[in-house]
Motif scaffolding. Structure first.
Motif, mmCIF file in Angstrom:
data_model
loop_
_atom_site.group_PDB
_atom_site.id
_atom_site.type_symbol
_atom_site.label_atom_id
_atom_site.label_comp_id
_atom_site.label_asym_id
_atom_site.label_seq_id
_atom_site.Cartn_x
_atom_site.Cartn_y
_atom_site.Cartn_z
ATOM 1 N N THR A 109 0.822 -1.266 -0.129
ATOM 2 C CA THR A 109 -0.026 0.117 -0.028
ATOM 3 C C THR A 109 0.960 1.271 -0.125
ATOM 4 O OG1 THR A 109 -1.783 -1.344 1.291
ATOM 5 C CG2 THR A 109 -1.838 1.254 1.041
ATOM 6 N N LEU A 110 2.027 1.443 1.084
ATOM 7 C CA LEU A 110 2.842 2.370 0.923
ATOM 8 C C LEU A 110 3.496 2.745 -0.375
ATOM 9 C CD1 LEU A 110 4.162 2.202 4.704
ATOM 10 C CD2 LEU A 110 2.263 3.765 3.837
ATOM 11 N N GLY A 111 3.650 1.430 -1.013
ATOM 12 C CA GLY A 111 4.611 1.633 -2.259
ATOM 13 C C GLY A 111 3.640 2.182 -3.477
ATOM 14 N N LEU A 112 2.594 2.068 -3.300
ATOM 15 C CA LEU A 112 1.532 2.596 -4.205
ATOM 16 C C LEU A 112 1.371 3.971 -3.856
ATOM 17 C CD1 LEU A 112 -0.723 -0.311 -5.321
ATOM 18 C CD2 LEU A 112 0.987 0.534 -6.469
ATOM 19 N N LEU A 113 1.172 4.036 -2.495
ATOM 20 C CA LEU A 113 0.521 5.369 -1.961
ATOM 21 C C LEU A 113 1.800 6.591 -2.395
ATOM 22 C CD1 LEU A 113 -2.010 6.833 -0.821
ATOM 23 C CD2 LEU A 113 -0.540 6.437 1.429
#
Length: 305
Positions: free
Chosen positions: A9-13
């Motif tokens: 999620t953080l990698g996409l956010l």
């Protein structure tokens, strides 16, 4: 601890926020160069219009499962290609479009799992789970999101909740007053509405549930002084062996009461015990605990004050 879901999620956010900044920068420059909006505050307020529309349409597509909203979001992305090519020309416009609105839309699509949402397949992304939890809490608070319950069932549940609250208020109101009459009438009306539309069996069950909740609320104070000992040693022994019978703390059963606490208080008053502290001590001697405020209310009712 960072889980794989959180890391993904953080990698996409992070790149989604960066793509949002690239797209907003394009819009900001286009507003000043082409649309001649030169006031900094006005340009800053309007530069994120298209980006906000993309985010809003993506969220709506996720929440409602509407394919049309997803297609509209991609339509807005195509419109944003115009400012990109106008600002940076052919090659630069393609780069601005790809790294700005297009990348933002794709990353939002992945973050919310729209391909699974629109296909009817369940997905459990972190952002999706958080948004679903917020939606469920909001709809539950508004009384419109109870699964498997129609409007009549929701109305009966609310009426039952109100009946329990009104029962407490009636107990603390002086008898013979207009307020007592109004609250009593409201209590009766709430009980009737909690049973509305039910067959006789379900109606009796709903009424019994209200009574049980009222009794449980009034006797909640007894939990703090309950006369039962718990065998902690037997529950948490490391060696797994049973505690000897002579060393075991056996629960002491609480004697069942055939009379309500209010009836016992009235009997003590009829015997001449009129002081609330003395009444509380006599009740404790009989194994019954009552809150001082509750004892005082019963005494005032009996004395008519």
């Amino acid at each position: 601890m960072i889980t794989r879901k959180l890391a993904a999620t953080l990698g996409l956010l992070v790149p989604a926020v960066m793509a949002l900044g690239m797209s907003a920068d394009t819009s900001y420059r286009f507003l000043g160069t082409v649309l001649r909006i030169t006031a900094p505050a006005e340009r800053g307020a309007l530069c994120g219009t298209a980006e906000a529309a993309v985010i809003a349409l993506a969220l709506y597509a996720w929440a409602a499962g509407a394919r049309s909203a997803a297609w509209l979001a991609y339509g807005v992305v195509l419109v944003q290609a115009v400012p990109a090519f106008e600002i940076s020309g052919g090659m630069g416009g393609a780069v601005r479009t790809a790294l700005g609105p297009v990348l933002l839309a794709v990353l939002l699509h992945l973050l919310l799992g729209l391909e699974l949402r629109l296909s009817g397949t369940y997905r459990s992304g972190l952002v999706g789970d958080a948004l679903r939890e917020v939606r469920e809490r909001l709809t539950a608070y508004l009384g419109i999101g109870r699964r498997g319950a129609d409007s009549a069932a929701i109305a009966r549940s609310r009426a039952a909740d109100r009946a329990v609250v009104l029962a407490d208020r009636v107990a603390g109101t002086k008898t013979g007053t207009r307020r007592y009459a109004r609250r009593t009438a409201a209590l009766a009306d709430a009980v009737d509405r909690a049973r509305h539309g039910l067959n006789p069996k379900d109606s009796r069950a709903a009424e019994s549930a209200i009574v049980a909740r009222v009794v449980r609320r009034k006797s909640a104070g007894d939990l703090a002084v309950i006369d039962v000992r718990h065998d902690w040693a037997g529950a948490y022994r490391d060696d797994g062996q049973d505690v000897p019978a002579q060393d075991r703390d056996e629960p002491v059963p609480v004697p069942a009461q055939d009379r309500s606490t209010a009836d016992m208080i009235r009997e003590l008053i009829s015997e001449g015990v009129t002081k609330p502290p003395e009444i509380s001590r006599r009740l404790l001697a009989d194994g019954v605990s009552a809150e001082p405020g509750y004892v005082r209310r019963i005494v005032r009712k009996v004395n008519g004050s």
